[in-house]
Design a protein around this motif. Structure first.
Motif, mmCIF file in Angstrom:
data_model
loop_
_atom_site.group_PDB
_atom_site.id
_atom_site.type_symbol
_atom_site.label_atom_id
_atom_site.label_comp_id
_atom_site.label_asym_id
_atom_site.label_seq_id
_atom_site.Cartn_x
_atom_site.Cartn_y
_atom_site.Cartn_z
ATOM 1 N N GLY A 86 0.778 -1.229 0.000
ATOM 2 C CA GLY A 86 0.000 0.000 0.000
ATOM 3 C C GLY A 86 0.807 1.276 0.000
ATOM 4 N N ASN A 87 2.029 1.237 0.505
ATOM 5 C CA ASN A 87 2.872 2.441 0.514
ATOM 6 C C ASN A 87 4.347 2.040 0.516
ATOM 7 O OD1 ASN A 87 3.788 2.062 3.317
ATOM 8 N ND2 ASN A 87 1.725 2.705 3.901
ATOM 9 N N HIS A 88 5.200 3.042 0.356
ATOM 10 C CA HIS A 88 6.630 2.797 0.217
ATOM 11 C C HIS A 88 7.236 2.208 1.490
ATOM 12 C CE1 HIS A 88 10.595 3.499 -1.601
ATOM 13 N NE2 HIS A 88 10.996 3.847 -0.390
ATOM 14 N N GLU A 89 6.859 2.744 2.629
ATOM 15 C CA GLU A 89 7.470 2.313 3.883
ATOM 16 C C GLU A 89 7.207 0.836 4.156
ATOM 17 O OE1 GLU A 89 5.679 5.091 3.445
ATOM 18 O OE2 GLU A 89 7.421 6.441 3.520
ATOM 19 N N ARG A 90 5.967 0.398 3.963
ATOM 20 C CA ARG A 90 5.639 -1.006 4.199
ATOM 21 C C ARG A 90 6.303 -1.905 3.165
ATOM 22 N NH1 ARG A 90 -0.467 -2.335 5.059
ATOM 23 N NH2 ARG A 90 0.531 -4.345 5.522
ATOM 24 N N ALA A 91 6.458 -1.414 1.932
ATOM 25 C CA ALA A 91 7.136 -2.199 0.902
ATOM 26 C C ALA A 91 8.606 -2.394 1.253
ATOM 27 C CB ALA A 91 7.001 -1.513 -0.456
ATOM 28 N N VAL A 92 9.247 -1.352 1.791
ATOM 29 C CA VAL A 92 10.637 -1.486 2.242
ATOM 30 C C VAL A 92 10.732 -2.555 3.326
ATOM 31 C CG1 VAL A 92 12.518 -0.340 3.476
ATOM 32 C CG2 VAL A 92 11.337 0.860 1.634
ATOM 33 N N GLU A 93 9.809 -2.531 4.267
ATOM 34 C CA GLU A 93 9.801 -3.524 5.345
ATOM 35 C C GLU A 93 9.645 -4.935 4.794
ATOM 36 O OE1 GLU A 93 6.738 -2.467 8.056
ATOM 37 O OE2 GLU A 93 7.649 -0.556 8.627
ATOM 38 N N GLN A 94 8.738 -5.105 3.833
ATOM 39 C CA GLN A 94 8.499 -6.436 3.280
ATOM 40 C C GLN A 94 9.733 -6.963 2.553
ATOM 41 O OE1 GLN A 94 5.001 -6.957 0.906
ATOM 42 N NE2 GLN A 94 3.611 -6.764 2.641
ATOM 43 N N LEU A 95 10.340 -6.144 1.707
ATOM 44 C CA LEU A 95 11.503 -6.619 0.962
ATOM 45 C C LEU A 95 12.686 -6.857 1.885
ATOM 46 C CD1 LEU A 95 11.383 -4.620 -2.392
ATOM 47 C CD2 LEU A 95 10.666 -6.967 -1.930
ATOM 48 N N ASP A 96 12.808 -6.060 2.938
ATOM 49 C CA ASP A 96 13.875 -6.289 3.906
ATOM 50 C C ASP A 96 13.678 -7.625 4.617
ATOM 51 O OD1 ASP A 96 16.240 -5.265 5.427
ATOM 52 O OD2 ASP A 96 14.838 -5.411 7.106
ATOM 53 N N ARG A 97 12.425 -7.949 4.966
ATOM 54 C CA ARG A 97 12.126 -9.229 5.608
ATOM 55 C C ARG A 97 12.337 -10.400 4.643
ATOM 56 N NH1 ARG A 97 8.812 -9.504 10.227
ATOM 57 N NH2 ARG A 97 9.189 -11.747 10.029
ATOM 58 N N SER A 98 12.072 -10.165 3.369
ATOM 59 C CA SER A 98 12.183 -11.227 2.368
ATOM 60 C C SER A 98 13.613 -11.464 1.905
ATOM 61 C CB SER A 98 11.319 -10.895 1.147
ATOM 62 O OG SER A 98 9.960 -10.753 1.494
ATOM 63 N N SER A 99 14.495 -10.496 2.108
ATOM 64 C CA SER A 99 15.870 -10.577 1.627
ATOM 65 C C SER A 99 16.549 -11.855 2.115
ATOM 66 C CB SER A 99 16.651 -9.359 2.115
ATOM 67 O OG SER A 99 18.016 -9.448 1.744
ATOM 68 N N GLY A 100 17.077 -12.638 1.172
ATOM 69 C CA GLY A 100 17.768 -13.879 1.508
ATOM 70 C C GLY A 100 16.845 -15.014 1.903
ATOM 71 N N GLN A 101 15.534 -14.817 1.786
ATOM 72 C CA GLN A 101 14.562 -15.803 2.245
ATOM 73 C C GLN A 101 13.828 -16.462 1.072
ATOM 74 O OE1 GLN A 101 14.255 -16.458 5.649
ATOM 75 N NE2 GLN A 101 16.011 -15.055 5.739
ATOM 76 N N ARG A 102 13.196 -17.587 1.385
ATOM 77 C CA ARG A 102 12.307 -18.268 0.441
ATOM 78 C C ARG A 102 10.877 -17.870 0.789
ATOM 79 N NH1 ARG A 102 9.623 -23.491 0.824
ATOM 80 N NH2 ARG A 102 9.441 -24.557 -1.191
ATOM 81 N N VAL A 103 10.199 -17.224 -0.146
ATOM 82 C CA VAL A 103 8.832 -16.766 0.070
ATOM 83 C C VAL A 103 7.893 -17.645 -0.746
ATOM 84 C CG1 VAL A 103 7.225 -14.837 -0.144
ATOM 85 C CG2 VAL A 103 9.592 -14.409 0.501
ATOM 86 N N SER A 104 6.846 -18.135 -0.101
ATOM 87 C CA SER A 104 5.874 -19.010 -0.758
ATOM 88 C C SER A 104 4.648 -18.209 -1.161
ATOM 89 C CB SER A 104 5.460 -20.147 0.175
ATOM 90 O OG SER A 104 6.572 -20.973 0.461
ATOM 91 N N PHE A 105 4.204 -18.419 -2.375
ATOM 92 C CA PHE A 105 3.015 -17.761 -2.901
ATOM 93 C C PHE A 105 1.946 -18.812 -3.150
ATOM 94 C CE2 PHE A 105 6.381 -14.847 -3.601
ATOM 95 C CZ PHE A 105 5.818 -13.591 -3.479
ATOM 96 N N MET A 106 0.817 -18.660 -2.495
ATOM 97 C CA MET A 106 -0.320 -19.546 -2.665
ATOM 98 C C MET A 106 -1.385 -18.783 -3.451
ATOM 99 S SD MET A 106 0.966 -21.961 -0.873
ATOM 100 C CE MET A 106 2.080 -22.241 0.501
ATOM 101 N N THR A 107 -1.693 -19.248 -4.640
ATOM 102 C CA THR A 107 -2.679 -18.570 -5.476
ATOM 103 C C THR A 107 -3.901 -19.454 -5.606
ATOM 104 O OG1 THR A 107 -0.888 -17.516 -6.700
ATOM 105 C CG2 THR A 107 -3.092 -17.388 -7.645
ATOM 106 N N GLY A 108 -4.979 -19.042 -4.955
ATOM 107 C CA GLY A 108 -6.230 -19.784 -5.020
ATOM 108 C C GLY A 108 -6.952 -19.503 -6.320
ATOM 109 N N LEU A 109 -7.611 -20.522 -6.842
ATOM 110 C CA LEU A 109 -8.342 -20.404 -8.105
ATOM 111 C C LEU A 109 -9.672 -21.132 -7.965
ATOM 112 C CD1 LEU A 109 -8.340 -19.632 -11.173
ATOM 113 C CD2 LEU A 109 -7.325 -21.892 -11.592
ATOM 114 N N ALA A 110 -10.729 -20.509 -8.446
ATOM 115 C CA ALA A 110 -12.050 -21.139 -8.441
ATOM 116 C C ALA A 110 -12.721 -20.889 -9.787
ATOM 117 C CB ALA A 110 -12.921 -20.580 -7.319
#
Length: 210
Positions: A86-110
């Motif tokens: 939603g904004n730059h500050e939260r995006a920085v936090e997310q990418l910092d948390r994700s750095s060097g990590q394996r992130v799983s994406f679950m995409t639901g479909l109906a």
């Protein structure tokens, strides 16, 4: 089962552009549902429930349609959910948390037959291995693409590909928000094969608000 008109239950331009790749005519309408996770709900359960909920929310007004619902949930290995920042500050936090990590994406479909209530559901798993990112890399990337409306704070179809060391999964389209391989399987299950349809315009979508 005879094919019905298709409706994409989404306001996302990314999902609309992905669905256009199948060359099928479809309409677009935006559902309104509560996307809050339930207590003790896994990321897979949440993504699948929201995808089904989006399709079902539009069913009363679109009884002659097959309705496509999709929703994506991203999470770190510790189970922390990554939503649209939603904004730059939260995006920085997310990418910092994700750095060097394996992130799983679950995409639901109906895929819902609104007339009969028959439904197919699926959850597509995809994993993104993030490089170790420096603060400067994170800042530059976010200023360049401003992916504040994307779960996980990136657009893999753009410069976001440079954030990763490895992508793991059968359908990279699911990272963008709509697993086309699984959707193609669902459509073929009900007798609609995109490969056997008459050629049409590149973009056959029509946005409808009811």
């Amino acid at each position: 089962m005879n094919p019905h008109p298709l409706l994409l239950a989404s306001s996302s331009p990314y999902r609309r552009h992905l669905l256009e790749r199948l060359g099928l005519p479809f309409e677009v309408a935006s559902p309104e549902i509560d996307e809050s996770p339930a207590d003790n709900e896994t990321a897979e359960q949440l993504a699948t429930r929201l995808a089904q909920g989006k399709a079902e929310a539009l069913a009363p007004a679109w009884r002659d349609h097959w309705i496509i619902g999709s929703d994506q949930v991203a999470c770190l290995e510790d189970g922390m959910l990554l939503n649209k920042p939603g904004n730059h500050e939260r995006a920085v936090e997310q990418l910092d948390r994700s750095s060097g990590q394996r992130v799983s994406f679950m995409t639901g479909l109906a895929l819902l037959d609104a007339g009969s209530g028959k439904i197919q559901t699926h959850c597509e798993h995809f994993h993104a291995h993030f490089r170790s990112l420096s603060p400067d890399e994170i800042e530059h990337y976010l200023r360049a693409e401003q992916p504040y409306d994307c779960a996980g704070s990136f657009r893999v179809e753009g410069l976001g590909i440079a954030l990763f060391s490895q992508l793991e999964g059968r359908d990279p389209n699911s990272l963008v928000g709509l697993p086309l391989i699984a959707l193609n399987d669902m459509l073929r299950n009900w007798g609609l094969n995109p490969l056997l349809q008459p050629p049409g315009p590149i973009s056959a979508a029509r946005t409808v608000i009811r």
